[in-house]
Design a protein around this motif. Structure first.
Motif, PDB file in Angstrom:
ATOM      1  N   UNK A   1       3.712  -0.394  12.014  1.00 33.48           N
ATOM      2  CA  UNK A   1       4.766   0.589  12.568  1.00 33.48           C
ATOM      3  C   UNK A   1       4.753   2.482  12.264  1.00 33.48           C
ATOM      4  N   UNK A   2       5.356   3.077  12.814  1.00 36.42           N
ATOM      5  CA  UNK A   2       5.316   4.448  11.910  1.00 36.42           C
ATOM      6  C   UNK A   2       6.430   4.880  10.669  1.00 36.42           C
ATOM      7  N   UNK A   3       7.545   3.177  10.739  1.00 31.70           N
ATOM      8  CA  UNK A   3       7.769   3.878   9.291  1.00 31.70           C
ATOM      9  C   UNK A   3       7.123   3.052   7.595  1.00 31.70           C
ATOM     10  N   UNK A   4       6.542   1.706   8.649  1.00 32.79           N
ATOM     11  CA  UNK A   4       6.017   1.250   7.385  1.00 32.79           C
ATOM     12  C   UNK A   4       3.781   2.296   7.372  1.00 32.79           C
ATOM     13  N   UNK A   5       3.956   2.922   8.268  1.00 27.64           N
ATOM     14  CA  UNK A   5       2.936   4.294   7.925  1.00 27.64           C
ATOM     15  C   UNK A   5       3.469   5.322   7.073  1.00 27.64           C
ATOM     16  N   UNK A   6       4.867   5.289   7.146  1.00 22.08           N
ATOM     17  CA  UNK A   6       5.301   6.419   6.263  1.00 22.08           C
ATOM     18  C   UNK A   6       5.623   5.887   4.604  1.00 22.08           C
ATOM     19  N   UNK A   7       5.917   4.270   4.773  1.00 24.97           N
ATOM     20  CA  UNK A   7       6.217   3.994   3.367  1.00 24.97           C
ATOM     21  C   UNK A   7       4.121   4.006   3.039  1.00 24.97           C
ATOM     22  N   UNK A   8       3.814   3.576   3.652  1.00 26.18           N
ATOM     23  CA  UNK A   8       1.632   4.124   3.094  1.00 26.18           C
ATOM     24  C   UNK A   8       1.532   4.813   2.167  1.00 26.18           C
ATOM     25  N   UNK A   9       2.506   5.052   2.882  1.00 27.95           N
ATOM     26  CA  UNK A   9       1.924   6.815   2.377  1.00 27.95           C
ATOM     27  C   UNK A   9       2.280   7.381   0.499  1.00 27.95           C
ATOM     28  N   UNK A  10       3.102   6.467   0.629  1.00 30.42           N
ATOM     29  CA  UNK A  10       3.629   6.754  -0.705  1.00 30.42           C
ATOM     30  C   UNK A  10       2.296   6.791  -2.154  1.00 30.42           C
ATOM     31  N   UNK A  11       1.676   5.245  -1.408  1.00 30.07           N
ATOM     32  CA  UNK A  11       0.953   4.598  -2.245  1.00 30.07           C
ATOM     33  C   UNK A  11      -0.101   5.502  -2.501  1.00 30.07           C
ATOM     34  N   UNK A  12      -0.439   5.121  -4.398  1.00 30.10           N
ATOM     35  CA  UNK A  12      -1.878   5.811  -3.993  1.00 30.10           C
ATOM     36  C   UNK A  12      -3.048   5.875  -3.144  1.00 30.10           C
TER      37      UNK A  12
ATOM     38  N   UNK B   1      -3.241   2.118  -1.498  1.00 27.81           N
ATOM     39  CA  UNK B   1      -3.329   1.400  -0.185  1.00 27.81           C
ATOM     40  C   UNK B   1      -4.700   0.717   0.273  1.00 27.81           C
ATOM     41  N   UNK B   2      -5.862   1.091   0.269  1.00 20.84           N
ATOM     42  CA  UNK B   2      -6.682   0.961   0.822  1.00 20.84           C
ATOM     43  C   UNK B   2      -6.544  -0.710  -0.231  1.00 20.84           C
ATOM     44  N   UNK B   3      -6.430  -1.265  -0.552  1.00 22.17           N
ATOM     45  CA  UNK B   3      -6.250  -2.357  -1.301  1.00 22.17           C
ATOM     46  C   UNK B   3      -5.203  -3.289  -0.976  1.00 22.17           C
ATOM     47  N   UNK B   4      -3.688  -2.633  -0.268  1.00 26.68           N
ATOM     48  CA  UNK B   4      -2.878  -3.640   0.575  1.00 26.68           C
ATOM     49  C   UNK B   4      -3.291  -3.533   2.125  1.00 26.68           C
ATOM     50  N   UNK B   5      -3.889  -2.361   2.598  1.00 30.48           N
ATOM     51  CA  UNK B   5      -4.924  -3.107   4.085  1.00 30.48           C
ATOM     52  C   UNK B   5      -5.378  -3.614   4.053  1.00 30.48           C
TER      53      UNK B   5
END
Length: 308
Positions: free
Chosen positions: A113-124, A128-132
Motif C-alpha cells: 500500500x502507498x501508506x506502507x511504502x511511505x512508512x518504509x521510507x522512514x527506515x534506514x 528497510x532491506x531487512x524488514x522487507x
C-alpha cells in the motif's frame, strides 16, 4: 533483458532469472518504492547473472535475491541525497495491482500500500532491506545475514528495531471493500459534479492531502490540511483549463481501490487514500509524469509479495 511474457521451455530448463522475476520485482519495488528504479535494478541483475558462470552458483535464487538487495541498498543511499532537493512532497510510484483472489489482495494491500511504502521510507536503507526480506518475504535471519554479509545477531537486532518502528507507524484503516467502493464512487461523483459540500462530507476532520508533482506539473508544494482546504483544492484542479476532459476512474492501486485521473486514454495522475471510520483521512495524489510508469497494465502483476 528478456520480456517477462516470453514463452519458456520446460521448468527444468527455465532461466532462474525468468523463474524468479516476480519475486525479484517485488523485492526491489518494496525496497525502493519506484517502478522505474526497480526496472533498472532488474536490468542490472540480469546483466550480472548472465556475466556469471552459472555452474559455480549453487543456489541461483539466493544469488539473485542477494544481488537485487545489494543493488537496491546502493540505490537507496544515493536516492536519499536526491530527495533532499526534491521539489514538494515525495510519494512512492503507484503500481496497478490486480488479483482474482480477495485474500491475496488483502495481503498485498498490507505490504505494498502507498501508506506502507511511505512508512518504509522512514527506515534506514539497511533496516528497510531487512524488514522487507524478513516480514514480507519470510527469509530467516541467517539467510538475510548471508545476503548482507552481516552477523546474524546484528541482523536480528536490525529486524527488531525496524519491526518496532513500522508497527508504531503502521497505518490503520477500514478493510471493508464495499465501504471503500461506495466512498470511491461518491468521491468521483462529487469531483465530477463540482459539489464541494458532498466532497467535504467524505473527508475526516483531520484529513491531509499530499501532492507529488516533482516540479514537473503544477501541484501544491506543501501538504494541505482540513476538509474545506482539501475539497476546494481538488475541485480547483478539476476546473482548470489544463484539466478539461479529465475523468476519474476506479482502479486497484498498490493493493487497494484508488482512483486514476485520465484525459482520453492518457493517465495524468493516481490518487490513493486511507479510509478510517468511514471517512477519508489521508489522500496521496501522484501527479509527477515521470512516476506513472507503474500504471501500465500488467506491470503490477510482478509485485505480489510471494516467495514464488
Amino acid at each position: 533483458m528478456p520480456d517477462r511474457d516470453t514463452v519458456t521451455p520446460a521448468r527444468d530448463e527455465i532461466d532462474p532469472f525468468v523463474e524468479h522475476r516476480r519475486l525479484l520485482f517485488g523485492t526491489a519495488y518494496q525496497m525502493l518504492g519506484s517502478v522505474a528504479d526497480t526496472e533498472d535494478i532488474l536490468q542490472d541483475t540480469w546483466l550480472k547473472w548472465h556475466a556469471t558462470e552459472h555452474d559455480s552458483v549453487e543456489h541461483p535464487k539466493a544469488y539473485l535475491v542477494r544481488t537485487v538487495t545489494n543493488l537496491c541498498l546502493n540505490r537507496l543511499t544515493s536516492a536519499r541525497a536526491t530527495r533532499e532537493t526534491y521539489i514538494g512532497p515525495w510519494l512512492p510510484e503507484p503500481l496497478l495491482t490486480v488479483s482474482a483472489d480477495a485474500a491475496e489482495e488483502t495481503e498485498m494491500a498490507d505490504t505494498v500500500s502507498t501508506a506502507m511504502l511511505v512508512v518504509l521510507e522512514t527506515l534506514t536503507p539497511v533496516e528497510r532491506a531487512v524488514f522487507v526480506l524478513r516480514e514480507v518475504f519470510g527469509y530467516s535471519h541467517a539467510e538475510i545475514a548471508g545476503f548482507l554479509d552481516r552477523p546474524e545477531t546484528t541482523v536480528r537486532q536490525i529486524a527488531h528495531r525496524a519491526r518496532s518502528h513500522v508497527q508504531s507507524r503502521r497505518p490503520r484503516f477500514d478493510a471493508d471493500d464495499a465501504a471503500r467502493r461506495e466512498i470511491t464512487d461518491r468521491f468521483m461523483a462529487a469531483c465530477h459534479g463540482g459539489d464541494v459540500n458532498a466532497l467535504m462530507e467524505l473527508l475526516a476532520p483531520e484529513v491531509t492531502l499530499w501532492n507529488d508533482g516533482g516540479g514537473k506539473v503544477t501541484a501544491a508544494r506543501r501538504p494541505l490540511y482540513g476538509p474545506d482546504h482539501v475539497a476546494r483544492w481538488m475541485l480547483g484542479v478539476m476546473a482548470k483549463p489544463v484539466s478539461a476532459g479529465i475523468r476519474l476512474e476506479p482502479a486497484v492501486i498498490n493493493g487497494e481501490l484508488g482512483i486514476l485521473g485520465k484525459i482520453g486514454e492518457f493517465i495524468v495522475g493516481a490518487l490513493t487514500f486511507d479510509l478510517v471510520g468511514g471517512r477519508i483521512e489521508n489522500l496521496r495524489f501522484q501527479l509527477n509524469p515521470d512516476k506513472l510508469s507503474g500504471l501500465r497494465p500488467g506491470v503490477g502483476e510482478n509485485a505480489h509479495p510471494a516467495t514464488d
